[in-house]
Write an enzyme that holds these catalytic residues in place. Structure first.
Site, PDB file in Angstrom:
ATOM      1  N   HIS A  20       0.225  -0.773   5.394  1.00 45.86           N
ATOM      2  CA  HIS A  20       1.435  -1.398   5.956  1.00 45.86           C
ATOM      3  C   HIS A  20       1.491  -2.893   5.581  1.00 45.86           C
ATOM      4  O   HIS A  20       2.548  -3.422   5.272  1.00 45.86           O
ATOM      5  CB  HIS A  20       1.439  -1.294   7.481  1.00 45.86           C
ATOM      6  CG  HIS A  20       1.484   0.109   8.005  1.00 45.86           C
ATOM      7  ND1 HIS A  20       0.413   0.709   8.616  1.00 45.86           N
ATOM      8  CD2 HIS A  20       2.478   1.025   8.027  1.00 45.86           C
ATOM      9  CE1 HIS A  20       0.740   1.931   8.991  1.00 45.86           C
ATOM     10  NE2 HIS A  20       1.988   2.156   8.637  1.00 45.86           N
TER      11      HIS A  20
ATOM     12  N   GLY B  85       6.028   3.018   1.406  1.00 45.63           N
ATOM     13  CA  GLY B  85       4.847   3.373   0.628  1.00 45.63           C
ATOM     14  C   GLY B  85       5.065   4.691  -0.114  1.00 45.63           C
ATOM     15  O   GLY B  85       5.697   5.621   0.398  1.00 45.63           O
TER      16      GLY B  85
ATOM     17  N   GLN C 294       9.322  11.468   1.533  1.00 43.10           N
ATOM     18  CA  GLN C 294      10.108  10.619   2.442  1.00 43.10           C
ATOM     19  C   GLN C 294      10.889   9.559   1.658  1.00 43.10           C
ATOM     20  O   GLN C 294      12.057   9.263   1.963  1.00 43.10           O
ATOM     21  CB  GLN C 294       9.169   9.956   3.446  1.00 43.10           C
ATOM     22  CG  GLN C 294       9.802   8.828   4.252  1.00 43.10           C
ATOM     23  CD  GLN C 294       8.918   8.333   5.373  1.00 43.10           C
ATOM     24  OE1 GLN C 294       8.825   8.975   6.405  1.00 43.10           O
ATOM     25  NE2 GLN C 294       8.262   7.196   5.187  1.00 43.10           N
TER      26      GLN C 294
ATOM     27  N   ASP D 164       4.040   8.522   1.248  1.00 46.62           N
ATOM     28  CA  ASP D 164       5.019   9.492   1.757  1.00 46.62           C
ATOM     29  C   ASP D 164       6.096   9.650   0.690  1.00 46.62           C
ATOM     30  O   ASP D 164       7.223   9.160   0.839  1.00 46.62           O
ATOM     31  CB  ASP D 164       5.610   8.993   3.077  1.00 46.62           C
ATOM     32  CG  ASP D 164       4.563   8.940   4.164  1.00 46.62           C
ATOM     33  OD1 ASP D 164       4.076   9.991   4.575  1.00 46.62           O
ATOM     34  OD2 ASP D 164       4.200   7.823   4.579  1.00 46.62           O
TER      35      ASP D 164
ATOM     36  N   GLN E  37      11.056  12.831  14.777  1.00 46.31           N
ATOM     37  CA  GLN E  37      10.456  13.292  13.521  1.00 46.31           C
ATOM     38  C   GLN E  37       9.152  14.052  13.725  1.00 46.31           C
ATOM     39  O   GLN E  37       8.505  14.435  12.758  1.00 46.31           O
ATOM     40  CB  GLN E  37      10.274  12.131  12.550  1.00 46.31           C
ATOM     41  CG  GLN E  37       9.197  11.130  12.906  1.00 46.31           C
ATOM     42  CD  GLN E  37       9.214   9.952  11.945  1.00 46.31           C
ATOM     43  OE1 GLN E  37      10.073   9.073  12.025  1.00 46.31           O
ATOM     44  NE2 GLN E  37       8.264   9.908  11.025  1.00 46.31           N
TER      45      GLN E  37
HETATM   46  O1  PAF Z   1       6.657   6.431   7.442  1.00 48.58           O
HETATM   47  C1  PAF Z   1       6.795   6.207   8.663  1.00 48.58           C
HETATM   48  O2  PAF Z   1       5.958   5.555   9.301  1.00 48.58           O
HETATM   49  C2  PAF Z   1       8.011   6.755   9.388  1.00 48.58           C
HETATM   50  O3  PAF Z   1       8.367   7.996   8.882  1.00 48.58           O
HETATM   51  C3  PAF Z   1       9.202   5.782   9.387  1.00 48.58           C
HETATM   52  C4  PAF Z   1       9.704   5.555   7.972  1.00 48.58           C
HETATM   53  C5  PAF Z   1       8.797   4.461  10.008  1.00 48.58           C
HETATM   54  C6  PAF Z   1      10.357   6.370  10.201  1.00 48.58           C
HETATM   55  O4  PAF Z   1      10.000   6.553  11.528  1.00 48.58           O
END
Ligand code: PAF
Length: 285
Positions: A39, A149, A155, A152, A63
């Site tokens: 992060h 990142g 995502q 994922d 989610q």
């Molecule tokens: O990758 C994550 O931590 C989550 O999926 C995100 C993008 C913050 C959405 O809640």
């Protein structure tokens, strides 16, 4: 200096309006907290490309398809805030649930295509939750750039598609996966591994890198991936939910590395689900 924590949308908007009045560009790093070096690398990428960086911390219930996973998700706001102060983030937006999902909230953002298969198959509804909350965070912050990142990877595709399809004026920036010295991809879930599981965990990334090299050398994916999944099982992993070769650009399934590709995996180690992926250079054969 401590990082200011903002809890409400109205304060977030006032803060961003103040920055805009000074001509500043704004970067966004969406997180669910339990921050690690991965992060912080996104924060640094944000600081390199924008004048002000907002980190968001919201453990998004929509989610999580598994209530036990939501309950077990680490919540470490104080240490997260301290890490962000060290990294130089400008504000931490940690909204109350009501700022994101007020009474009567009824909208779901659903991204076809990119959300299907892999994570979408094994975590039904997961990407609807991600796309919905990320759309809100993009619109609430009005940021110019958002940093995600590559760990994922699916995502990233879902979020890019969503922002493009909805004409949200934000650039989605992909940042490299950060790994421990032994190769394990950093993840908030790694703290839940036992000592023995932690020793075994780097085998996942090692398998990906070894398999990627064979794909680049021209091997056909189906038998190679089946063998790699079996080897993970023999090494001590639980279910390998998927191990797939996909196009880097479109996420379409591939049977050979005929174009720049990604090798993506999700596998269980004890009661921790790990995901990872690596790039696969195209084969010249
Ligand atoms: O990758 C994550 O931590 C989550 O999926 C995100 C993008 C913050 C959405 O809640």
């Amino acid at each position: 200096m401590a990082v200011p924590i903002v809890r409400t949308l109205s304060v977030l908007r006032q803060t961003v309006a103040g920055w805009r009045a000074q001509g500043f560009t704004v970067g966004l790093v969406p997180t669910m907290g339990a921050l690690h070096e991965g992060h912080l690398s996104l924060v640094r990428a944000g600081l390199a490309r924008t004048d002000r960086v907002i980190v968001t911390l919201f453990v998004n219930p929509k989610q999580f398809n598994n209530p036990a996973d939501l309950a077990a998700y680490p919540r470490t706001e104080d240490s997260d805030a301290a890490k962000l102060a060290g990294a130089g983030a400008h504000i931490l937006y940690a909204p109350n649930a009501a700022e994101i999902y007020p009474e009567g909230f009824s909208t779901t953002v659903s991204v076809a295509g990119a959300s299907e298969g892999m994570e979408g198959h094994f975590r039904p509804g997961h990407f609807d939750g991600v796309a919905t909350v990320v759309a809100k965070l993009f619109l609430q912050s009005g940021a110019d750039l958002a940093f995600f990142g590559e760990k994922d990877f699916q995502q990233l595709h879902v979020v890019r598609r969503m922002a493009g399809d909805l004409d949200i004026p934000i650039e989605v920036v992909a940042c490299q996966t950060i790994r421990e010295k032994d190769g394990l991809a950093m993840s908030s879930r790694n703290v839940r591994l036992s000592a023995a599981e932690r020793t075994l965990a780097p085998r996942l990334a090692a398998t990906l890198f070894e398999t990627a090299a064979k794909l680049t050398a021209g091997a056909d994916a189906p038998p190679l991936l089946a063998e790699a999944a079996r080897a993970l099982g023999s090494a001590g992993f639980g279910q390998v939910e998927y191990l797939e070769l996909r196009s880097e650009a479109t996420l379409a399934p591939l049977v050979r590395a005929s174009e720049p590709a990604r090798l993506l995996v999700a596998a269980w180690l004890g009661d921790v689900r790990l995901i990872d992926n690596v790039p696969v250079a195209p084969s010249s054969r």
